[in-house]
Design a protein around this motif. Structure first.
Motif, PDB file in Angstrom:
ATOM      1  N   GLY A   1      50.991  44.529  25.649  1.00 28.94           N
ATOM      2  CA  GLY A   1      51.291  45.955  25.770  1.00 28.94           C
ATOM      3  C   GLY A   1      50.047  46.694  26.217  1.00 28.94           C
ATOM      4  N   SER A   2      50.212  47.492  27.270  1.00 31.35           N
ATOM      5  CA  SER A   2      49.095  48.317  27.735  1.00 31.35           C
ATOM      6  C   SER A   2      49.412  49.758  27.323  1.00 31.35           C
ATOM      7  CB  SER A   2      49.012  48.167  29.251  1.00 31.35           C
ATOM      8  OG  SER A   2      48.065  49.052  29.763  1.00 31.35           O
ATOM      9  N   PHE A   3      48.573  50.303  26.479  1.00 32.51           N
ATOM     10  CA  PHE A   3      48.892  51.581  25.832  1.00 32.51           C
ATOM     11  C   PHE A   3      47.846  52.645  26.128  1.00 32.51           C
ATOM     12  CE2 PHE A   3      50.746  48.252  23.131  1.00 32.51           C
ATOM     13  CZ  PHE A   3      52.067  48.676  23.089  1.00 32.51           C
ATOM     14  N   MET A   4      48.248  53.881  25.914  1.00 31.70           N
ATOM     15  CA  MET A   4      47.301  55.003  25.971  1.00 31.70           C
ATOM     16  C   MET A   4      47.379  55.700  24.621  1.00 31.70           C
ATOM     17  SD  MET A   4      45.443  56.631  28.437  1.00 31.70           S
ATOM     18  CE  MET A   4      46.153  56.930  30.050  1.00 31.70           C
ATOM     19  N   ALA A   5      46.229  55.784  23.930  1.00 24.84           N
ATOM     20  CA  ALA A   5      46.175  56.622  22.728  1.00 24.84           C
ATOM     21  C   ALA A   5      46.042  58.052  23.233  1.00 24.84           C
ATOM     22  CB  ALA A   5      44.972  56.245  21.872  1.00 24.84           C
ATOM     23  N   THR A   6      46.957  58.914  22.869  1.00 25.96           N
ATOM     24  CA  THR A   6      46.938  60.294  23.377  1.00 25.96           C
ATOM     25  C   THR A   6      46.796  61.259  22.201  1.00 25.96           C
ATOM     26  OG1 THR A   6      49.313  60.678  23.244  1.00 25.96           O
ATOM     27  CG2 THR A   6      48.510  59.595  25.241  1.00 25.96           C
ATOM     28  N   LYS A   7      46.866  62.536  22.534  1.00 28.83           N
ATOM     29  CA  LYS A   7      46.699  63.587  21.523  1.00 28.83           C
ATOM     30  C   LYS A   7      47.604  63.383  20.307  1.00 28.83           C
ATOM     31  CE  LYS A   7      47.565  68.561  21.361  1.00 28.83           C
ATOM     32  NZ  LYS A   7      46.628  68.825  20.273  1.00 28.83           N
ATOM     33  N   THR A   8      48.854  63.064  20.558  1.00 29.04           N
ATOM     34  CA  THR A   8      49.787  63.012  19.441  1.00 29.04           C
ATOM     35  C   THR A   8      50.187  61.606  19.027  1.00 29.04           C
ATOM     36  OG1 THR A   8      51.493  63.347  21.076  1.00 29.04           O
ATOM     37  CG2 THR A   8      50.850  65.267  19.760  1.00 29.04           C
ATOM     38  N   ARG A   9      50.298  60.702  19.980  1.00 33.16           N
ATOM     39  CA  ARG A   9      50.800  59.381  19.600  1.00 33.16           C
ATOM     40  C   ARG A   9      50.461  58.371  20.685  1.00 33.16           C
ATOM     41  NH1 ARG A   9      56.446  59.444  22.042  1.00 33.16           N
ATOM     42  NH2 ARG A   9      56.380  61.381  23.185  1.00 33.16           N
ATOM     43  N   VAL A  10      50.854  57.153  20.425  1.00 36.59           N
ATOM     44  CA  VAL A  10      50.597  56.093  21.389  1.00 36.59           C
ATOM     45  C   VAL A  10      51.675  56.116  22.459  1.00 36.59           C
ATOM     46  CG1 VAL A  10      50.708  53.584  21.614  1.00 36.59           C
ATOM     47  CG2 VAL A  10      49.260  54.602  19.866  1.00 36.59           C
ATOM     48  N   ARG A  11      51.252  56.032  23.705  1.00 36.51           N
ATOM     49  CA  ARG A  11      52.208  56.034  24.815  1.00 36.51           C
ATOM     50  C   ARG A  11      52.092  54.711  25.587  1.00 36.51           C
ATOM     51  NH1 ARG A  11      53.353  61.514  26.093  1.00 36.51           N
ATOM     52  NH2 ARG A  11      55.075  60.615  27.283  1.00 36.51           N
ATOM     53  N   VAL A  12      53.145  54.386  26.325  1.00 34.93           N
ATOM     54  CA  VAL A  12      53.201  53.090  27.011  1.00 34.93           C
ATOM     55  C   VAL A  12      52.805  53.230  28.479  1.00 34.93           C
ATOM     56  CG1 VAL A  12      54.721  51.223  27.765  1.00 34.93           C
ATOM     57  CG2 VAL A  12      55.047  52.272  25.510  1.00 34.93           C
ATOM     58  N   ILE A  13      51.782  52.500  28.896  1.00 38.18           N
ATOM     59  CA  ILE A  13      51.445  52.464  30.326  1.00 38.18           C
ATOM     60  C   ILE A  13      52.300  51.404  31.017  1.00 38.18           C
ATOM     61  CG2 ILE A  13      49.622  51.967  32.001  1.00 38.18           C
ATOM     62  CD1 ILE A  13      47.666  53.217  30.087  1.00 38.18           C
ATOM     63  N   GLU A  14      52.266  50.203  30.472  1.00 34.35           N
ATOM     64  CA  GLU A  14      53.057  49.118  31.066  1.00 34.35           C
ATOM     65  C   GLU A  14      53.003  47.911  30.132  1.00 34.35           C
ATOM     66  OE1 GLU A  14      51.279  47.466  34.564  1.00 34.35           O
ATOM     67  OE2 GLU A  14      49.421  47.036  33.515  1.00 34.35           O
ATOM     68  N   PHE A  15      53.742  46.873  30.525  1.00 29.91           N
ATOM     69  CA  PHE A  15      53.661  45.600  29.803  1.00 29.91           C
ATOM     70  C   PHE A  15      53.321  44.491  30.784  1.00 29.91           C
ATOM     71  CE2 PHE A  15      56.413  48.203  27.213  1.00 29.91           C
ATOM     72  CZ  PHE A  15      55.877  48.003  25.952  1.00 29.91           C
ATOM     73  N   ASN A  16      52.630  43.484  30.273  1.00 28.17           N
ATOM     74  CA  ASN A  16      52.429  42.268  31.043  1.00 28.17           C
ATOM     75  C   ASN A  16      53.020  41.113  30.249  1.00 28.17           C
ATOM     76  OD1 ASN A  16      50.985  43.539  33.165  1.00 28.17           O
ATOM     77  ND2 ASN A  16      49.182  43.585  31.865  1.00 28.17           N
ATOM     78  N   ALA A  17      53.413  40.072  30.975  1.00 31.75           N
ATOM     79  CA  ALA A  17      54.134  38.971  30.339  1.00 31.75           C
ATOM     80  C   ALA A  17      53.243  37.740  30.177  1.00 31.75           C
ATOM     81  CB  ALA A  17      55.366  38.634  31.180  1.00 31.75           C
ATOM     82  N   ARG A  18      51.953  37.983  29.953  1.00 40.37           N
ATOM     83  CA  ARG A  18      50.944  36.907  29.990  1.00 40.37           C
ATOM     84  C   ARG A  18      49.679  37.400  29.317  1.00 40.37           C
ATOM     85  NH1 ARG A  18      47.653  39.703  33.154  1.00 40.37           N
ATOM     86  NH2 ARG A  18      48.696  41.293  34.382  1.00 40.37           N
ATOM     87  N   PHE A  19      48.694  36.515  29.197  1.00 39.58           N
ATOM     88  CA  PHE A  19      47.387  36.954  28.704  1.00 39.58           C
ATOM     89  C   PHE A  19      46.741  37.890  29.715  1.00 39.58           C
ATOM     90  CE2 PHE A  19      46.946  33.432  25.576  1.00 39.58           C
ATOM     91  CZ  PHE A  19      46.374  34.176  24.560  1.00 39.58           C
ATOM     92  N   GLY A  20      45.936  38.810  29.240  1.00 42.40           N
ATOM     93  CA  GLY A  20      45.158  39.660  30.130  1.00 42.40           C
ATOM     94  C   GLY A  20      43.927  38.917  30.617  1.00 42.40           C
ATOM     95  N   ASP A  21      43.431  39.343  31.749  1.00 37.77           N
ATOM     96  CA  ASP A  21      42.182  38.822  32.274  1.00 37.77           C
ATOM     97  C   ASP A  21      41.332  40.038  32.591  1.00 37.77           C
ATOM     98  OD1 ASP A  21      40.143  37.645  33.653  1.00 37.77           O
ATOM     99  OD2 ASP A  21      41.401  36.450  34.966  1.00 37.77           O
ATOM    100  N   PRO A  22      40.363  40.419  31.818  1.00 40.24           N
ATOM    101  CA  PRO A  22      39.514  39.607  30.941  1.00 40.24           C
ATOM    102  C   PRO A  22      39.902  39.525  29.458  1.00 40.24           C
ATOM    103  CG  PRO A  22      38.470  41.734  31.343  1.00 40.24           C
ATOM    104  CD  PRO A  22      39.769  41.746  32.079  1.00 40.24           C
ATOM    105  N   GLU A  23      40.957  40.185  28.994  1.00 42.27           N
ATOM    106  CA  GLU A  23      41.217  40.226  27.542  1.00 42.27           C
ATOM    107  C   GLU A  23      41.268  38.833  26.909  1.00 42.27           C
ATOM    108  OE1 GLU A  23      42.794  42.046  29.802  1.00 42.27           O
ATOM    109  OE2 GLU A  23      43.362  44.018  29.055  1.00 42.27           O
TER     110      GLU A  23
END
Ligand code: AMP
Ligand code: GLY
Length: 440
Positions: free
Chosen positions: A277-299
């Protein structure tokens, strides 16, 4: 046990290292797109070619009597490689084609979140042609939109107002370009805050969350320059990030869980693999940028370098539907990963230039990516070249280790000196505090 890794970047090098640490001592096989000597060193057999050619990979897997496959990148998932491997009786880490749409189709994902009332999506609209584009852009405001091609475009399919697009005219032109390639696209509200990645292992039912990581997409220090595949990333000893609250993490975790459930309901199939899950912590809550179906690189380098548990056991449990939280332990340590990339990357990288890694002090935390070996010499082929990871009690101590180590890689390369440093992290914290305090 014979384990096949598909892919040959630094992420797959990290997968290979994690497998090699297992007490089960699996035999590693790899199908990659280049000769990565880091992975080759651990491999019984190594095949170089088109990893999206499903029938060829399948033939290799049968020939090598593979017991378990791990798919690194997204492109083979889109081609249905997981379906083909499972159909041949080869358990696979990586979702089947339909489920992988969570990464491969931005429109599918936005609609799935809406349909299943999963919170966090920005306002969005899907377009199959250019009608009503102008109106919707105006509605979101001059600096308030993001345009995303619906399919995979090798990291070039997303443009953000204010960063990459500077007028409605430029935005419209980008939409025209996407339509010309035969794709649909999504226009959505631009979210303001701090991005983070929260990945989990998934056996189709149980999710086990990994430490949160922050990647750095921009090419140059202070988050300037074009977007890249990711120039480096960090994670903290408490497995959160310095600008996140406990509630942020919980919200993100709940969204990941809801997505897996929604996919199961939608397709009647289990999602087995990694959900990122790729997320954005925002003023009020967590929002969704996108999802990936695999490990991240470099994560993957941050996460797998502090995985204490046996990675083979985790993979076996995932494909058997028997994953449990106690099986997955991470060291309480911070990590900083930095990438060395060719001069000119990402737009006009120098290619096939010789590099020298012989001065590296801790080869265990060196991850080779877009390199090729020829006659005993190592060449950077044009994309991200090699990553190093520092591991320590604090992010700043880990940063110093990573920075010293990356300077030992010689060649026409550059990296971001600022990733994981105190000033940059403090800026992230301040930014989040400002956003959270702002009343309007
Ligand atoms: P992607 O290719 O989907 O990973 O997106 C690339 C980058 O675009 C992300 O890492 C974000 O920095 C940015 N981005 C994508 N969607 C949004 C959004 N709705 N609001 C703000 N930034 C976004
Ligand atoms: N860290 C970005 C990606 O793996 O897509």
């Amino acid at each position: 046990m014979n384990i096949l890794i598909i892919g040959s970047g630094a992420r797959e090098h990290a997968l290979a290292k994690a497998l090699r640490r297992s007490n089960q001592q699996p035999k590693i096989f790899c199908c990659g797109t280049s000769n990565n000597p880091g992975i080759q060193a651990f491999s019984q057999e190594y095949w170089k070619g088109d990893i999206c050619h499903v029938q060829t990979i399948l033939a290799k897997a049968k020939d090598w009597q593979i017991d378990l496959a791990i798919i690194g990148p997204e492109a083979p998932l889109e081609k249905g490689l997981a379906d083909a491997l499972w159909n041949q009786g080869i358990p696979t880490i990586g979702p089947k084609q339909k489920l992988a749409q969570i990464e491969t189709s931005k429109a599918f994902t936005r609609d799935l979140l809406t349909l299943y009332h999963i919170p966090g999506s920005p306002i969005y609209r899907i377009f199959h042609d250019l009608s009503n584009v102008q109106e919707f852009l105006q509605q979101l405001g001059e600096n308030g939109y993001v345009i995303k091609a619906n399919g995979l475009m090798g990291g070039k399919g997303v443009k953000v107002a204010g960063d990459h697009l500077h007028s409605f005219a430029e935005a419209y032109q980008f939409c025209e370009e996407i339509i010309k390639t035969g794709q649909s696209f999504v226009i959505e509200e631009k979210l303001i805050g701090q991005e983070f990645s929260l990945l989990c292992f998934c056996d189709g039912k149980t999710l086990v969350t990994m430490p949160a990581v922050q990647d750095h997409k921009r090419a140059f220090i202070n988050d300037e320059g074009p977007n890249t595949g990711g120039m480096g990333s960090y994670s903290d000893a408490n497995h959160s990030l310095p600008f996140l609250t406990e509630n942020d993490l919980l919200e993100a975790q709940n969204i990941n869980e809801a997505v897996i459930k929604a996919l199961q309901t939608e397709f009647g199939e289990k999602y087995i693999g990694i959900l990122y899950g790729s997320f954005m912590a925002t003023k009020t809550r967590v929002r969704v940028i996108e999802f990936n179906a695999r490990f991240g690189d470099p994560e993957a380098m941050n996460i797998l370098s502090i995985l204490e548990s046996d990675f083979v056991e985790i993979c076996t449990a995932m494909v058997a539907g028997k994953l449990s939280k106690d099986q997955v332990q991470f060291s309480p340590l911070a990590t900083v990963c930095k990438y060395a990339v060719p001069n000119g990357y990402p737009d006009q990288p120098v290619k096939n230039v010789e590099i020298d890694i012989s001065s590296i002090q801790n080869p265990e935390q060196l991850y080779l990516a877009a390199v090729d070996e020829c006659d005993g010499k190592l060449y950077a082929t044009g994309s991200r070249t090699a990553a190093v990871v520092g591991i320590a009690q604090s992010i700043f101590a880990a940063e110093k280790m990573a920075e010293a180590e990356i300077q030992r890689i010689h060649g026409p390369l550059f990296h971001r000196e600022d990733i994981g440093t105190e000033p940059l992290i403090q800026r992230r914290i301040n930014h989040m505090e400002e956003i959270r305090q702002c009343v309007v």
